[in-house]
Scaffold this motif. Structure first.
Motif, mmCIF file in Angstrom:
data_model
loop_
_atom_site.group_PDB
_atom_site.id
_atom_site.type_symbol
_atom_site.label_atom_id
_atom_site.label_comp_id
_atom_site.label_asym_id
_atom_site.label_seq_id
_atom_site.Cartn_x
_atom_site.Cartn_y
_atom_site.Cartn_z
ATOM 1 N N MET A 1 -4.478 9.461 10.095
ATOM 2 C CA MET A 1 -4.174 9.508 8.675
ATOM 3 C C MET A 1 -3.128 8.462 8.295
ATOM 4 S SD MET A 1 -5.115 11.094 6.049
ATOM 5 C CE MET A 1 -4.638 11.313 4.400
ATOM 6 N N LYS A 2 -2.110 8.308 9.179
ATOM 7 C CA LYS A 2 -1.069 7.319 8.894
ATOM 8 C C LYS A 2 -1.650 5.906 8.906
ATOM 9 C CE LYS A 2 2.872 9.888 10.674
ATOM 10 N NZ LYS A 2 3.933 9.895 11.688
ATOM 11 N N SER A 3 -2.552 5.646 9.856
ATOM 12 C CA SER A 3 -3.127 4.303 9.930
ATOM 13 C C SER A 3 -4.014 4.013 8.725
ATOM 14 C CB SER A 3 -3.903 4.118 11.226
ATOM 15 O OG SER A 3 -4.988 5.014 11.264
ATOM 16 N N LEU A 4 -4.718 5.042 8.222
ATOM 17 C CA LEU A 4 -5.539 4.860 7.040
ATOM 18 C C LEU A 4 -4.678 4.546 5.817
ATOM 19 C CD1 LEU A 4 -8.362 4.978 5.758
ATOM 20 C CD2 LEU A 4 -7.965 7.420 5.360
ATOM 21 N N LEU A 5 -3.576 5.254 5.673
ATOM 22 C CA LEU A 5 -2.661 5.008 4.561
ATOM 23 C C LEU A 5 -2.027 3.620 4.666
ATOM 24 C CD1 LEU A 5 -1.297 6.197 2.050
ATOM 25 C CD2 LEU A 5 0.511 7.045 3.557
ATOM 26 N N PHE A 6 -1.622 3.245 5.879
ATOM 27 C CA PHE A 6 -1.036 1.928 6.093
ATOM 28 C C PHE A 6 -2.045 0.822 5.781
ATOM 29 C CE2 PHE A 6 -0.043 -1.657 8.926
ATOM 30 C CZ PHE A 6 1.196 -1.998 8.388
ATOM 31 N N THR A 7 -3.307 1.009 6.219
ATOM 32 C CA THR A 7 -4.356 0.032 5.953
ATOM 33 C C THR A 7 -4.625 -0.086 4.454
ATOM 34 O OG1 THR A 7 -5.351 0.574 8.072
ATOM 35 C CG2 THR A 7 -6.713 -0.634 6.502
ATOM 36 N N LEU A 8 -4.636 1.042 3.760
ATOM 37 C CA LEU A 8 -4.851 1.035 2.316
ATOM 38 C C LEU A 8 -3.729 0.288 1.593
ATOM 39 C CD1 LEU A 8 -6.570 1.989 -0.045
ATOM 40 C CD2 LEU A 8 -5.167 4.067 -0.106
ATOM 41 N N LEU A 9 -2.491 0.548 1.990
ATOM 42 C CA LEU A 9 -1.361 -0.173 1.385
ATOM 43 C C LEU A 9 -1.413 -1.661 1.697
ATOM 44 C CD1 LEU A 9 1.590 2.302 1.954
ATOM 45 C CD2 LEU A 9 0.510 1.693 -0.204
ATOM 46 N N LEU A 10 -1.815 -2.002 2.899
ATOM 47 C CA LEU A 10 -1.925 -3.413 3.276
ATOM 48 C C LEU A 10 -3.021 -4.113 2.467
ATOM 49 C CD1 LEU A 10 -0.814 -5.538 5.227
ATOM 50 C CD2 LEU A 10 -2.638 -4.892 6.795
ATOM 51 N N VAL A 11 -4.151 -3.474 2.284
ATOM 52 C CA VAL A 11 -5.241 -4.054 1.495
ATOM 53 C C VAL A 11 -4.812 -4.227 0.044
ATOM 54 C CG1 VAL A 11 -7.539 -3.557 0.566
ATOM 55 C CG2 VAL A 11 -7.090 -3.279 3.001
ATOM 56 N N LEU A 12 -4.142 -3.229 -0.512
ATOM 57 C CA LEU A 12 -3.661 -3.347 -1.888
ATOM 58 C C LEU A 12 -2.619 -4.457 -2.018
ATOM 59 C CD1 LEU A 12 -3.380 0.387 -2.982
ATOM 60 C CD2 LEU A 12 -5.028 -1.322 -3.753
#
Length: 66
Positions: free
Chosen positions: A1-12
């Motif tokens: 879950m943390k990696s998904l959130l981090f990836t989403l923030l990085l993409v944004l």
């Protein structure tokens, strides 16, 4: 879950930076400052060429005496 959130923030973040750079235009500069122009101006003030010539004359004189 943390990696998904981090990836989403990085993409944004990447998308935001891309949109910013697409809108932002760099100003056009006709004469860029280069190392050669700075060295040329400094040589006018410090007179590097005269020092170089005087060193060559001193070496030639020392070679002639020896």
């Amino acid at each position: 879950m943390k990696s998904l959130l981090f990836t989403l923030l990085l993409v944004l973040g990447v998308a935001h930076i891309g949109a910013f750079l697409a809108v932002w235009e760099l100003p056009y500069v006709r004469n860029h400052i280069t190392i050669e122009t700075v060295a040329h101006e400094m040589s006018k003030v410090l007179k590097w060429n005269k020092r170089e010539e005087s060193l060559r004359k001193a070496r030639a004189q020392a070679t002639g005496e020896n």
